[in-house]
Design an enzyme around this catalytic site. Structure first.
Site, PDB file in Angstrom:
ATOM      1  N   ASP A 130      -6.276   8.314   0.003  1.00  0.00           N
ATOM      2  CA  ASP A 130      -5.797   7.350   0.988  1.00  0.00           C
ATOM      3  C   ASP A 130      -4.583   7.948   1.672  1.00  0.00           C
ATOM      4  OD1 ASP A 130      -7.699   5.448   0.072  1.00  0.00           O
ATOM      5  OD2 ASP A 130      -6.349   4.850  -1.527  1.00  0.00           O
TER       6      ASP A 130
ATOM      7  N   GLU B 272       0.818  -1.214   0.000  1.00  0.00           N
ATOM      8  CA  GLU B 272       0.000   0.000   0.000  1.00  0.00           C
ATOM      9  C   GLU B 272       0.852   1.265   0.000  1.00  0.00           C
ATOM     10  OE1 GLU B 272      -3.291   0.625  -0.212  1.00  0.00           O
ATOM     11  OE2 GLU B 272      -3.845  -1.471  -0.395  1.00  0.00           O
TER      12      GLU B 272
END
Length: 165
Positions: free
Chosen positions: A86, A65
């Site tokens: 994000d 990620e």
């Protein structure tokens, strides 16, 4: 004597300016964890085995990620529009889990972690860990595409072998 004092004050001013600039510049730099360092921190904060996910899953998630970077902000766009963002080492999404002041949120659950998204882009990841514990309760690790694509259903038995834990 006056010249010596004036010169000393000038040096002190320059040093003070340098220190202030250094502090500002280093404050901008991201902290990038080493894999084993992160694994130890996640273990200490109770993620090993949390909701049935072992430590290797958590570290694999972070690797894919954010590449262990605490200050990453990912933008999710479609048709040129910013749908959401994000934030941080776990890439916590602004639609459901934090407030960034930019994301149009029509969902029932807003700001599920009760935090500003900016709180997740600093070097202290304790609040990030508390938030991911909330995220994984209803969604499991399926909340993260990086985990679904690169960690789920993979043999992670040797993922942390180089870490002495």
């Amino acid at each position: 004597m006056a010249k010596g004092i004036t010169a000393s004050r000038a040096v002190i001013r320059k040093m003070r300016t340098f220190l202030i600039l250094s502090a500002l510049l280093t404050g901008v730099r991201p902290y990038v964890y080493q894999k084993c360092e992160l694994a130890e921190l996640l273990h200490k904060n109770g993620l090993d085995g949390y909701r049935g996910y072992n430590l290797a899953n958590w570290v694999c998630l972070v690797q894919h990620e954010s590449n262990y970077d605490t200050r990453v902000i990912g933008r999710n766009r479609r048709g040129g529009k910013n749908l959401s963002s994000d934030y941080g080492i776990f890439q916590i999404n602004s639609i459901r889990w934090c407030e960034d002041g930019r994301t149009q949120n029509t969902r029932k659950l807003k700001n599920g972690c009760k935090k500003s998204c900016r709180d997740f882009i600093n070097d202290n990841i304790t609040d990030d860990i508390q938030c991911v514990k909330r995220i994984v309760r209803p969604q499991g690790m399926n909340a993260w595409y990086g985990w679904k694509k690169r960690c789920q259903k993979r043999n992670l038995n040797d993922f942390l072998d180089d870490c002495k834990m």
